[in-house]
Design a protein around this motif. Sequence first.
Motif, PDB file in Angstrom:
ATOM      1  N   LEU A  98      28.498 -86.120 -73.915  1.00 57.34           N
ATOM      2  CA  LEU A  98      29.023 -84.778 -74.157  1.00 57.34           C
ATOM      3  C   LEU A  98      29.028 -83.956 -72.867  1.00 57.34           C
ATOM      4  N   SER A  99      28.006 -84.138 -72.042  1.00 56.67           N
ATOM      5  CA  SER A  99      27.962 -83.445 -70.753  1.00 56.67           C
ATOM      6  C   SER A  99      29.112 -83.891 -69.858  1.00 56.67           C
ATOM      7  N   ALA A 100      29.439 -85.174 -69.926  1.00 54.73           N
ATOM      8  CA  ALA A 100      30.530 -85.702 -69.106  1.00 54.73           C
ATOM      9  C   ALA A 100      31.869 -85.075 -69.489  1.00 54.73           C
ATOM     10  N   LYS A 101      32.015 -84.719 -70.742  1.00 48.80           N
ATOM     11  CA  LYS A 101      33.249 -84.050 -71.161  1.00 48.80           C
ATOM     12  C   LYS A 101      33.387 -82.681 -70.504  1.00 48.80           C
ATOM     13  N   ALA A 102      32.262 -82.092 -70.128  1.00 41.12           N
ATOM     14  CA  ALA A 102      32.271 -80.765 -69.523  1.00 41.12           C
ATOM     15  C   ALA A 102      32.475 -80.810 -68.012  1.00 41.12           C
ATOM     16  N   VAL A 103      31.825 -81.755 -67.335  1.00 39.22           N
ATOM     17  CA  VAL A 103      31.826 -81.746 -65.860  1.00 39.22           C
ATOM     18  C   VAL A 103      32.315 -83.046 -65.235  1.00 39.22           C
ATOM     19  N   GLY A 104      32.640 -84.037 -66.044  1.00 38.52           N
ATOM     20  CA  GLY A 104      33.026 -85.340 -65.505  1.00 38.52           C
ATOM     21  C   GLY A 104      31.822 -86.251 -65.371  1.00 38.52           C
ATOM     22  N   LYS A 105      32.006 -87.504 -65.668  1.00 36.72           N
ATOM     23  CA  LYS A 105      30.899 -88.456 -65.675  1.00 36.72           C
ATOM     24  C   LYS A 105      30.219 -88.553 -64.317  1.00 36.72           C
ATOM     25  N   GLU A 106      30.998 -88.364 -63.251  1.00 38.05           N
ATOM     26  CA  GLU A 106      30.447 -88.487 -61.901  1.00 38.05           C
ATOM     27  C   GLU A 106      29.489 -87.348 -61.556  1.00 38.05           C
ATOM     28  N   ASN A 107      29.492 -86.308 -62.362  1.00 37.72           N
ATOM     29  CA  ASN A 107      28.624 -85.152 -62.122  1.00 37.72           C
ATOM     30  C   ASN A 107      27.483 -85.040 -63.136  1.00 37.72           C
ATOM     31  N   TYR A 164      23.783 -86.585 -64.306  1.00 40.28           N
ATOM     32  CA  TYR A 164      22.634 -87.356 -63.843  1.00 40.28           C
ATOM     33  C   TYR A 164      21.493 -87.234 -64.852  1.00 40.28           C
ATOM     34  N   ILE A 165      20.799 -88.320 -65.089  1.00 43.50           N
ATOM     35  CA  ILE A 165      19.610 -88.301 -65.940  1.00 43.50           C
ATOM     36  C   ILE A 165      18.398 -88.381 -65.025  1.00 43.50           C
ATOM     37  N   VAL A 181      26.686 -79.650 -61.337  1.00 47.33           N
ATOM     38  CA  VAL A 181      26.267 -80.930 -61.900  1.00 47.33           C
ATOM     39  C   VAL A 181      25.371 -80.680 -63.105  1.00 47.33           C
ATOM     40  N   VAL A 182      25.372 -81.632 -64.007  1.00 51.71           N
ATOM     41  CA  VAL A 182      24.463 -81.598 -65.153  1.00 51.71           C
ATOM     42  C   VAL A 182      23.302 -82.535 -64.876  1.00 51.71           C
ATOM     43  N   LEU A 183      22.098 -82.013 -65.030  1.00 48.26           N
ATOM     44  CA  LEU A 183      20.884 -82.814 -64.939  1.00 48.26           C
ATOM     45  C   LEU A 183      20.230 -82.845 -66.322  1.00 48.26           C
ATOM     46  N   ILE A 184      19.960 -84.028 -66.805  1.00 52.85           N
ATOM     47  CA  ILE A 184      19.342 -84.192 -68.120  1.00 52.85           C
ATOM     48  C   ILE A 184      17.931 -84.739 -67.920  1.00 52.85           C
ATOM     49  N   PRO A 185      16.902 -83.915 -68.126  1.00 57.82           N
ATOM     50  CA  PRO A 185      15.534 -84.441 -67.989  1.00 57.82           C
ATOM     51  C   PRO A 185      15.196 -85.343 -69.173  1.00 57.82           C
ATOM     52  N   ALA A 186      14.648 -86.493 -68.893  1.00 57.88           N
ATOM     53  CA  ALA A 186      14.353 -87.449 -69.959  1.00 57.88           C
ATOM     54  C   ALA A 186      13.008 -88.107 -69.682  1.00 57.88           C
ATOM     55  N   ARG A 187      12.019 -87.699 -70.450  1.00 61.85           N
ATOM     56  CA  ARG A 187      10.659 -88.229 -70.282  1.00 61.85           C
ATOM     57  C   ARG A 187      10.324 -89.122 -71.474  1.00 61.85           C
ATOM     58  N   TYR A 188       9.804 -90.303 -71.194  1.00 60.76           N
ATOM     59  CA  TYR A 188       9.486 -91.225 -72.292  1.00 60.76           C
ATOM     60  C   TYR A 188       8.226 -90.801 -73.037  1.00 60.76           C
ATOM     61  N   ILE A 246      25.397 -75.495 -58.311  1.00 62.21           N
ATOM     62  CA  ILE A 246      24.892 -75.091 -59.620  1.00 62.21           C
ATOM     63  C   ILE A 246      24.351 -76.324 -60.333  1.00 62.21           C
ATOM     64  N   PHE A 247      23.135 -76.189 -60.829  1.00 64.75           N
ATOM     65  CA  PHE A 247      22.486 -77.273 -61.563  1.00 64.75           C
ATOM     66  C   PHE A 247      22.355 -76.854 -63.021  1.00 64.75           C
ATOM     67  N   ILE A 248      23.031 -77.571 -63.896  1.00 67.14           N
ATOM     68  CA  ILE A 248      22.969 -77.285 -65.321  1.00 67.14           C
ATOM     69  C   ILE A 248      21.956 -78.216 -65.965  1.00 67.14           C
ATOM     70  N   ASN A 249      20.945 -77.627 -66.557  1.00 62.93           N
ATOM     71  CA  ASN A 249      19.946 -78.389 -67.304  1.00 62.93           C
ATOM     72  C   ASN A 249      20.404 -78.469 -68.753  1.00 62.93           C
ATOM     73  N   VAL A 250      20.695 -79.664 -69.202  1.00 65.27           N
ATOM     74  CA  VAL A 250      20.985 -79.895 -70.622  1.00 65.27           C
ATOM     75  C   VAL A 250      19.870 -80.778 -71.147  1.00 65.27           C
ATOM     76  N   GLN A 251      19.123 -80.269 -72.084  1.00 65.49           N
ATOM     77  CA  GLN A 251      17.975 -81.023 -72.586  1.00 65.49           C
ATOM     78  C   GLN A 251      18.409 -82.308 -73.275  1.00 65.49           C
ATOM     79  N   GLY A 252      17.637 -83.347 -73.061  1.00 63.42           N
ATOM     80  CA  GLY A 252      17.965 -84.642 -73.623  1.00 63.42           C
ATOM     81  C   GLY A 252      17.767 -84.756 -75.112  1.00 63.42           C
ATOM     82  N   ASP A 253      17.271 -83.683 -75.750  1.00 65.74           N
ATOM     83  CA  ASP A 253      17.090 -83.721 -77.212  1.00 65.74           C
ATOM     84  C   ASP A 253      18.097 -82.815 -77.923  1.00 65.74           C
ATOM     85  N   GLU A 254      19.220 -82.510 -77.246  1.00 62.78           N
ATOM     86  CA  GLU A 254      20.276 -81.677 -77.836  1.00 62.78           C
ATOM     87  C   GLU A 254      21.550 -82.525 -77.976  1.00 62.78           C
TER      88      GLU A 254
END
Length: 246
Positions: A36-45, A47-48, A4-11, A91-99
């Motif tokens: 873009l993350s959804a293209k890699a793992v599917g939208k269902e996988n 999470y923000i 899964v992709v986890l995107i950390p997003a802090r205001y 597996i937890f993929i961290n994709v930064q929210g500023d990329e």
Amino acid sequence: MRAVVLIPARYASSRYPGKPLIPLLGKPMVLWVAELSAKAVGKENVYIATDDTRIESVVKDAGFQALMTSTSCLTGTDRLAEAALQLNADIFINVQGDEPIVDPDDIRKAIAIKKQDMSNIVNGYCWISEHECPESVNIPKVITTEDNILVYMSRKTLPGFKESKYAPTRFKKQVCIYAFTAEELLAFKAFGRKSELEYSEDIEILRFFELGRKIQMYETQSGSLAVDVPADVAPVEAALKRLHVG
């Protein structure tokens, strides 16, 4: 194995408050990353992970899943550790929210490398382009062994040299795609504080050195651009136009 992709997003970003929601070509930045993350793992996988209801509302309205975390997280990786407790994945993929121009192929590559050796943390890098300044403190420079095991990461321009004739001709920079297991994330959070190196450099992956973890770096596509400060918006929007409009 489920990845899964986890995107950390802090205001409340110290350098750029509200950064995940800044519009890039009219779309909030966090949604560029999520799509873009959804293209890699599917939208269902995808999470923000956020502590702010404004971000939660935006991502849910766009059809993405949000995981609420506490407001006391020291770093984005600590936030991911909290979010990981809410999910069942290997597996937890961290994709930064500023990329916002992250390449989906690079996400898939991180997953494949992690699967090869689940004991290694995985992190991306690319070569600093001629249009970027290696001396910028906003660009973490990556030092690796010749087989791409992380030795150190710094905001200083590294590696150094004794004489100008030995000066490196190019530099590696961090690309904020990471691959973790839940155990690695929980060990990171259980450390309970920023390590001394992490605190000085403001580079969170350095905390894993204190835990004795091996970090496998891998080369991503060139051209990675992150939004760290307001001045980064214009070049990132120009890149997005080239990739998605032009």
